[in-house]
Write a protein that holds these residues in place. Structure first.
Motif, PDB file in Angstrom:
ATOM      1  N   ALA A   9       0.821  -1.214   0.000  1.00  0.00           N
ATOM      2  CA  ALA A   9       0.000   0.000   0.000  1.00  0.00           C
ATOM      3  C   ALA A   9       0.852   1.260   0.000  1.00  0.00           C
ATOM      4  O   ALA A   9       0.449   2.295  -0.520  1.00  0.00           O
ATOM      5  CB  ALA A   9      -0.935   0.000   1.207  1.00  0.00           C
ATOM      6  N   GLY A  10       2.035   1.192   0.566  1.00  0.00           N
ATOM      7  CA  GLY A  10       2.896   2.368   0.642  1.00  0.00           C
ATOM      8  C   GLY A  10       4.115   2.271  -0.250  1.00  0.00           C
ATOM      9  O   GLY A  10       5.156   2.846   0.061  1.00  0.00           O
ATOM     10  N   GLY A  11       3.991   1.517  -1.345  1.00  0.00           N
ATOM     11  CA  GLY A  11       5.137   1.291  -2.219  1.00  0.00           C
ATOM     12  C   GLY A  11       5.704   2.570  -2.798  1.00  0.00           C
ATOM     13  O   GLY A  11       4.971   3.454  -3.234  1.00  0.00           O
ATOM     14  N   GLU A  12       7.014   2.673  -2.816  1.00  0.00           N
ATOM     15  CA  GLU A  12       7.657   3.895  -3.294  1.00  0.00           C
ATOM     16  C   GLU A  12       7.666   3.947  -4.812  1.00  0.00           C
ATOM     17  O   GLU A  12       7.685   2.920  -5.500  1.00  0.00           O
ATOM     18  CB  GLU A  12       9.088   3.982  -2.755  1.00  0.00           C
ATOM     19  CG  GLU A  12      10.007   2.865  -3.220  1.00  0.00           C
ATOM     20  CD  GLU A  12      11.366   2.938  -2.572  1.00  0.00           C
ATOM     21  OE1 GLU A  12      12.250   3.605  -3.150  1.00  0.00           O
ATOM     22  OE2 GLU A  12      11.540   2.334  -1.495  1.00  0.00           O
ATOM     23  N   VAL A  13       7.646   5.162  -5.340  1.00  0.00           N
ATOM     24  CA  VAL A  13       7.667   5.377  -6.778  1.00  0.00           C
ATOM     25  C   VAL A  13       8.979   4.859  -7.356  1.00  0.00           C
ATOM     26  O   VAL A  13      10.058   5.085  -6.800  1.00  0.00           O
ATOM     27  CB  VAL A  13       7.486   6.877  -7.092  1.00  0.00           C
ATOM     28  CG1 VAL A  13       7.709   7.144  -8.575  1.00  0.00           C
ATOM     29  CG2 VAL A  13       6.104   7.345  -6.660  1.00  0.00           C
ATOM     30  N   GLY A  14       8.901   4.144  -8.475  1.00  0.00           N
ATOM     31  CA  GLY A  14      10.082   3.639  -9.165  1.00  0.00           C
ATOM     32  C   GLY A  14      10.553   2.279  -8.715  1.00  0.00           C
ATOM     33  O   GLY A  14      11.414   1.684  -9.355  1.00  0.00           O
ATOM     34  N   ARG A  15      10.011   1.769  -7.627  1.00  0.00           N
ATOM     35  CA  ARG A  15      10.439   0.467  -7.113  1.00  0.00           C
ATOM     36  C   ARG A  15       9.580  -0.628  -7.724  1.00  0.00           C
ATOM     37  O   ARG A  15       8.360  -0.582  -7.687  1.00  0.00           O
ATOM     38  CB  ARG A  15      10.337   0.440  -5.595  1.00  0.00           C
ATOM     39  CG  ARG A  15      10.754  -0.897  -4.971  1.00  0.00           C
ATOM     40  CD  ARG A  15      10.884  -0.757  -3.464  1.00  0.00           C
ATOM     41  NE  ARG A  15      11.149  -2.044  -2.847  1.00  0.00           N
ATOM     42  CZ  ARG A  15      10.230  -2.777  -2.215  1.00  0.00           C
ATOM     43  NH1 ARG A  15       8.982  -2.312  -2.117  1.00  0.00           N
ATOM     44  NH2 ARG A  15      10.520  -3.927  -1.674  1.00  0.00           N
TER      45      ARG A  15
END
Length: 279
Positions: A204-210
């Motif tokens: 739910a809180g995945g970082e952008v670009g990962r």
């Protein structure tokens, strides 16, 4: 809002050359309210012919065939999709309308059960108890939560074709089992419900670009004045991490890949889903 890049690969390898294969892939997301497909491609190697169409349920299908001998087959589907959180349902009809002749006729396909969604009497009793005293929309969520509370998520103990009744006896299963059981329970109290096939970003809180290992996933939608999605496995409303591929009465209407081939009976299949959250 989430912008997700999804790369889904299915790699088949055969013990001996396959002379021909005929297949249908349901791996292209739908553009619909709350979900916009910005880019999409489906590539199959090898391939001699393909054709795209929408099936009876509105799912995008890529039909393809390979008529040359081959020892492997690789399907790659890549998509960029924008998904927004779905708002809470604004309509909540009463039980009288929901059980009336017009609704039951119009949505009959989503009220009738199949082998994979027929539930035993104790599930029916559980659903009736959860729905008692609630409006249809509140009852629908309560039914899904009540069924889920009885199950343990354990991969590998069932298949996509395992009847809901068997998963209930074992009290274990995966997302398909929980969706099938929820469908049977909802239909048993008169709430039209349909199976949804898609992808889920696990973080739910995945970082952008990962880039992360995503999941092919299943959840349900019920109709209580309008269609509303709920993920019984994760006990949450379908939101901006859920990407819809297709809908139907059960898994059998929306398998990601279905086909036949002429050749050896042994095959090795490796499926991978990678999801990247983009800015």
């Amino acid at each position: 809002m989430s912008r997700l890049r999804i790369v889904h690969t299915s790699a088949f390898r055969y013990a001996e050359p396959v002379q021909a294969s005929y297949n249908e892939a349901r791996v292209t997301p739908l553009s619909q309210p709350g979900q916009s497909v910005l880019a999409t491609r489906v590539d199959v190697q090898p391939q001699t012919w393909s054709h795209d169409y929408r099936d009876y349920w509105g799912t995008h299908v890529t039909a393809f065939e390979v008529l040359a001998p081959h020892r492997s087959l690789l399907l790659t589907a890549e998509h960029v999709v924008e998904v927004v959180d779905r708002s809470a349902p604004s309509a909540d009809v009463g039980w009288d309308l929901l059980r009336g002749a017009e609704v039951r006729d119009r949505l009959a396909e989503f009220l009738a059960d199949e082998a994979t969604t027929t539930v035993p009497e104790d599930v029916v009793a559980l659903a009736r108890a959860a729905a008692d005293g609630r409006s249809p929309a509140a009852a629908a969520e309560a039914v899904c939560r009540a069924v889920r509370a009885e199950l343990e998520y354990i991969p590998g103990v069932t298949t996509v074709h395992t009847p809901a009744a068997e998963a209930w006896v074992a009290r274990t299963g995966v997302c398909q089992d929980m969706a099938h059981l929820a469908l049977g329970a909802l239909r048993s109290v008169g709430i039209p419900a349909r199976y949804v096939s898609g992808y889920l970003h696990p973080d739910a809180g995945g970082e952008v670009g990962r880039t992360v290992s995503g999941e092919s996933h299943a959840w349900v939608e019920w109709w209580t004045g309008e269609w509303y999605g709920f993920d019984p496995t994760n006990r949450v409303a379908a939101g901006d991490r859920h990407v819809v591929l297709g809908r139907g009465r059960s898994y059998d209407d929306v398998p990601p890949l279905r086909g036949i081939y002429a050749g050896p009976q042994t095959e090795d299949l490796v499926v991978e889903v990678r999801i990247t959250r983009e800015a």
